[in-house]
Write an enzyme that holds these catalytic residues in place. Structure first.
Site: not given
Ligand code: 13P
Length: 257
Positions: A15, A17, A101, A103, A173, A179, A219, A240-241
């Site tokens: 993802n 983002k 998600h 967010e 999640e 993050g 993470s 994510g990251g």
């Molecule tokens: P991180 O891997 O950056 O923690 O993000 C997880 C996420 O929200 C994936 O959708």
């Protein structure tokens, strides 16, 4: 192999983002194609921002890496300024779509009811949904993790038929792990994944639950992916990251393949 004899193929999705311009997106998937070299042991998916879908789809053609979007609106078209529909996403070459998600729940007013509408739209346009659920820190500390997860799962999947569930992926999640560098332990994640599979068995049936792929997100990195993925009810990751660099995303896939 589960009791019922299902082999669930792992699915690792990135993802992105709100990161990467179209040019940066193309460079990233170029790198990813080289790093992965056509592996098929794991389903790999990348979810760039909408504006890069078409370009990334072109670069991914024939690579075995699938494409996903990060959201969709439930109407097919109309006067909905700023929204993107399922048919548009499909035409841009995507196969998957992330829905609900945290967010979006946190910053854009997403609720179980809107997640459910988006989910039904995804089915009607032939997109495979990755539905996100998970508690925040205050909810975990108040001992409400299972209540929140149950509410997200039952609310999001309301009114679906068994056959719809064939294409659904659920992503657990925990918001406190997103993050933050603070991953849930493999045992913490497994406990919730098992719980989710149990809810799906009650809502539908055991075979549907056994076949369902449940991703962990929060993470995930090359260093912790293998341990998380070795748990019996963890069938992949929503990253994510660490999905924003070809080497780290490829390393996650290679470490579990
Ligand atoms: P991180 O891997 O950056 O923690 O993000 C997880 C996420 O929200 C994936 O959708």
């Amino acid at each position: 192999m589960t009791k019922a004899g299902f082999m669930r193929k792992k699915i690792i999705a990135g993802n992105w983002k709100m990161y990467k311009t179209p040019a940066e997106a193309v460079a990233l998937v170029d790198g990813l194609k080289k790093a992965l070299g056509g592996q098929t042991a794991v389903d790999a998916v990348v979810c760039p921002p909408f504006v890069s879908l078409t370009e990334v789809s072109r670069v991914l053609a024939g690579s075995g890496i699938a494409l996903g979007a990060q959201n969709l609106f439930w109407e097919a078209e109309g006067a909905f300024t700023g929204e993107i529909s399922g048919p548009m996403i499909k035409a841009a070459g995507a196969e998957y779509v992330i829905i609900g998600h945290s967010e979006r729940r946190q910053f854009f007013g997403e609720t179980n009811a809107t997640v459910n509408r988006r989910l039904k739209a995804a089915f009607s346009y032939g997109l495979k949904p990755i539905v996100c659920v998970g508690e925040n820190l205050a909810e975990r500390e108040a001992g409400k993790t299972f209540d929140v997860v149950k509410d997200h799962v039952t609310g999001s999947l309301a009114g679906l038929g068994k056959e719809d569930m064939n294409t659904v992926v659920i992503a657990y999640e925990p918001v406190w792990a997103i993050g933050t560098g603070k991953t849930a332990t493999a045992a913490q994640a497994q406990e919730v994944h098992k719980f989710i599979r149990g809810i799906v068995a009650k809502l539908f049936d055991q075979a549907t639950a056994d076949a369902l792929r449940i991703q962990y997100g929060g993470s995930v990195k090359p260093e912790n992916a293998a341990e998380l993925m070795s748990q019996p009810d963890i069938d992949g990751a929503l990253v994510g990251g660490a999905s924003l660099k070809a080497d780290s995303f490829a390393a996650i896939i290679k470490n579990i393949a």
